[in-house]
Scaffold this active site. Structure first.
Site, PDB file in Angstrom:
ATOM      1  N   GLU A  33     -13.953   0.545  16.866  1.00 44.01           N
ATOM      2  CA  GLU A  33     -14.899   0.557  15.736  1.00 44.01           C
ATOM      3  C   GLU A  33     -16.024  -0.424  16.041  1.00 44.01           C
ATOM      4  OE1 GLU A  33     -12.729  -0.412  12.195  1.00 44.01           O
ATOM      5  OE2 GLU A  33     -11.313   1.220  12.460  1.00 44.01           O
ATOM      6  N   ASP A  51      -9.450   6.926   8.536  1.00 40.62           N
ATOM      7  CA  ASP A  51     -10.366   5.872   8.073  1.00 40.62           C
ATOM      8  C   ASP A  51     -10.520   4.760   9.097  1.00 40.62           C
ATOM      9  OD1 ASP A  51     -11.956   4.546   5.978  1.00 40.62           O
ATOM     10  OD2 ASP A  51     -10.299   3.120   5.883  1.00 40.62           O
ATOM     11  N   ILE A 109       0.845  -1.212   0.000  1.00 43.59           N
ATOM     12  CA  ILE A 109       0.000   0.000   0.000  1.00 43.59           C
ATOM     13  C   ILE A 109       0.873   1.252   0.000  1.00 43.59           C
ATOM     14  CG2 ILE A 109      -1.756   1.297   1.261  1.00 43.59           C
ATOM     15  CD1 ILE A 109      -2.719  -1.419   2.428  1.00 43.59           C
ATOM     16  N   ALA A 130     -10.671  -0.710   1.765  1.00 46.34           N
ATOM     17  CA  ALA A 130     -10.757  -1.805   0.781  1.00 46.34           C
ATOM     18  C   ALA A 130     -12.150  -1.926   0.190  1.00 46.34           C
ATOM     19  CB  ALA A 130     -10.375  -3.118   1.460  1.00 46.34           C
ATOM     20  N   HIS A 154     -13.772   3.140   7.890  1.00 52.04           N
ATOM     21  CA  HIS A 154     -12.942   1.968   7.554  1.00 52.04           C
ATOM     22  C   HIS A 154     -13.331   1.378   6.186  1.00 52.04           C
ATOM     23  CE1 HIS A 154     -10.437  -1.496   9.465  1.00 52.04           C
ATOM     24  NE2 HIS A 154     -10.234  -1.410   8.151  1.00 52.04           N
ATOM     25  N   ILE A 155     -13.168   2.219   5.162  1.00 52.95           N
ATOM     26  CA  ILE A 155     -13.606   1.799   3.828  1.00 52.95           C
ATOM     27  C   ILE A 155     -12.436   1.683   2.851  1.00 52.95           C
ATOM     28  CG2 ILE A 155     -15.988   2.639   4.021  1.00 52.95           C
ATOM     29  CD1 ILE A 155     -15.048   5.188   2.489  1.00 52.95           C
TER      30      ILE A 155
HETATM   31  C1  MLT Z   1      -7.902  -4.849   5.653  1.00 52.20           C
HETATM   32  O1  MLT Z   1      -7.179  -5.114   6.615  1.00 52.20           O
HETATM   33  O2  MLT Z   1      -8.005  -5.608   4.684  1.00 52.20           O
HETATM   34  C2  MLT Z   1      -8.653  -3.575   5.611  1.00 52.20           C
HETATM   35  O3  MLT Z   1      -8.473  -2.808   6.742  1.00 52.20           O
HETATM   36  C3  MLT Z   1     -10.096  -3.754   5.251  1.00 52.20           C
HETATM   37  C4  MLT Z   1     -10.969  -4.286   6.331  1.00 52.20           C
HETATM   38  O4  MLT Z   1     -10.526  -4.814   7.330  1.00 52.20           O
HETATM   39  O5  MLT Z   1     -12.182  -4.161   6.178  1.00 52.20           O
END
Ligand code: MLT
Length: 306
Positions: free
Chosen positions: A256, A251, A153, A277, A274-275
């Site tokens: 959460e 994010d 990333i 992905a 937390h979006i």
């Molecule tokens: C992940 O770790 O793949 C991302 O934070 C996406 C998620 O957990 O929803």
């Protein structure tokens, strides 16, 4: 013998079809903890996203039965006690490749939003205000972006930011050299960057807290699309209140979905739930990678051991 998969947080349809075509039986039901403990011993594979917490009790229950593989359909495996699972003979895999571009694009979105007040202007205009004079922003071009954590990333973000004319530096505990981007020691990076984006897992202690905020450039922008605990939220709110940090794009949160409302409602914060992905493309790739991981495990690892 039919292999049984429990996709406790759902599964992409293409991945489910592919696994079904290869003879796996898939249960897409979502079981809460106690029910999951009762059911899990009848499955060979458990697929989860972030909602299911796979703790020692679940793993103990699974180890009494057939479970051989847990797949985290995503990157972070902090909802799985992976070390304990390995100890009980259960393999844990994730899908590290699938969402890099989506997360990197969201980070850029936060950067644009902070630099040009897009998120807060949207809120104030809906309130009937015309705050044009308050929203003199800055350009991203020519600014220094410091990326902490130079995995998939971080690298994807570096490529995109550099295409926008930003100077990129990175810090990583493993990667110290790169042909294209400049490595910096942690302190040098936080002192010199105009924008800082973190891309590391949470390792039990916040990477950025009060002491680190004090070392940063006055008016820095900070973005977190990694894990909430990587940045101490209380210290971040203080740093926003004292203008040490000019804006925060967040994010992910320490808790959460019961997020810290002082941070979420802060006028200098741009927040998303937390979006990182949550794009169609990333979810399709995650599904594909999940299916490949399961097939690879049973085709190669198990077959060769027999
Ligand atoms: C992940 O770790 O793949 C991302 O934070 C996406 C998620 O957990 O929803």
């Amino acid at each position: 013998m039919i292999m049984r998969i429990l996709a406790n947080d759902g599964i992409d349809k293409i991945a489910a079809d592919e696994l079904a075509a290869r003879g796996f039986e898939i249960d897409r039901g979502h079981y809460a903890k106690e029910e999951l403990k009762a059911q899990i011993k009848d499955f060979d594979v458990l697929i989860v996203r972030s909602a299911t917490k796979v703790d020692q009790e679940i793993i103990d229950a699974a180890a009494q039965g057939d479970l051989r593989l847990i797949v985290r359909a995503g990157v972070g495996i902090d909802n799985i006690d992976a070390a304990y699972a390995q100890m009980r003979g259960i393999e844990v895999r994730n899908t590290p490749n699938a969402s890099s571009d989506s997360v990197a694009e969201l980070v850029l979105g936060h950067m644009f939003s902070l630099a040009r007040f897009i998120s807060i202007a949207n809120v104030s205009m809906r309130d009937g205000k015309w705050n044009k004079k308050e929203y003199e922003g800055v350009e991203l071009a020519g600014k220094t972006l410091g990326i902490i954590g130079f995995g998939r990333i971080g690298r994807s973000l570096a490529e995109k930011a550099s295409a926008l004319g930003m100077d990129v530096m990175f810090h990583d505990i493993c990667v110290k050299n790169d042909e294209k981007f400049e490595y910096a020691e942690f302190d040098a990076l936080i002192k010199n960057a105009d924008f800082i984006s973190v891309h590391t897992p949470f390792t039990g202690e916040a990477l950025i807290g009060e002491a680190q905020f004090r070392k940063m450039k006055e008016g820095v922008f900070i973005i977190n699309a990694a894990r909430g605990n990587v940045i101490d939220e209380k210290a971040l709110v203080d740093a926003l209140n004292t203008d040490r940090v000019r804006g925060a794009g967040i994010d992910v949160f320490e808790k959460e979905p019961a997020v810290n409302l002082e941070l979420v409602r802060h006028p200098k914060a741009c927040v998303t739930p937390h979006i990182g992905a949550a794009t169609r493309e990333a979810q399709m790739r995650i599904g594909r990678e999940t299916a490949e991981t399961v097939l690879d495990f049973f085709d190669n690892i198990i077959d060769k051991a027999m």
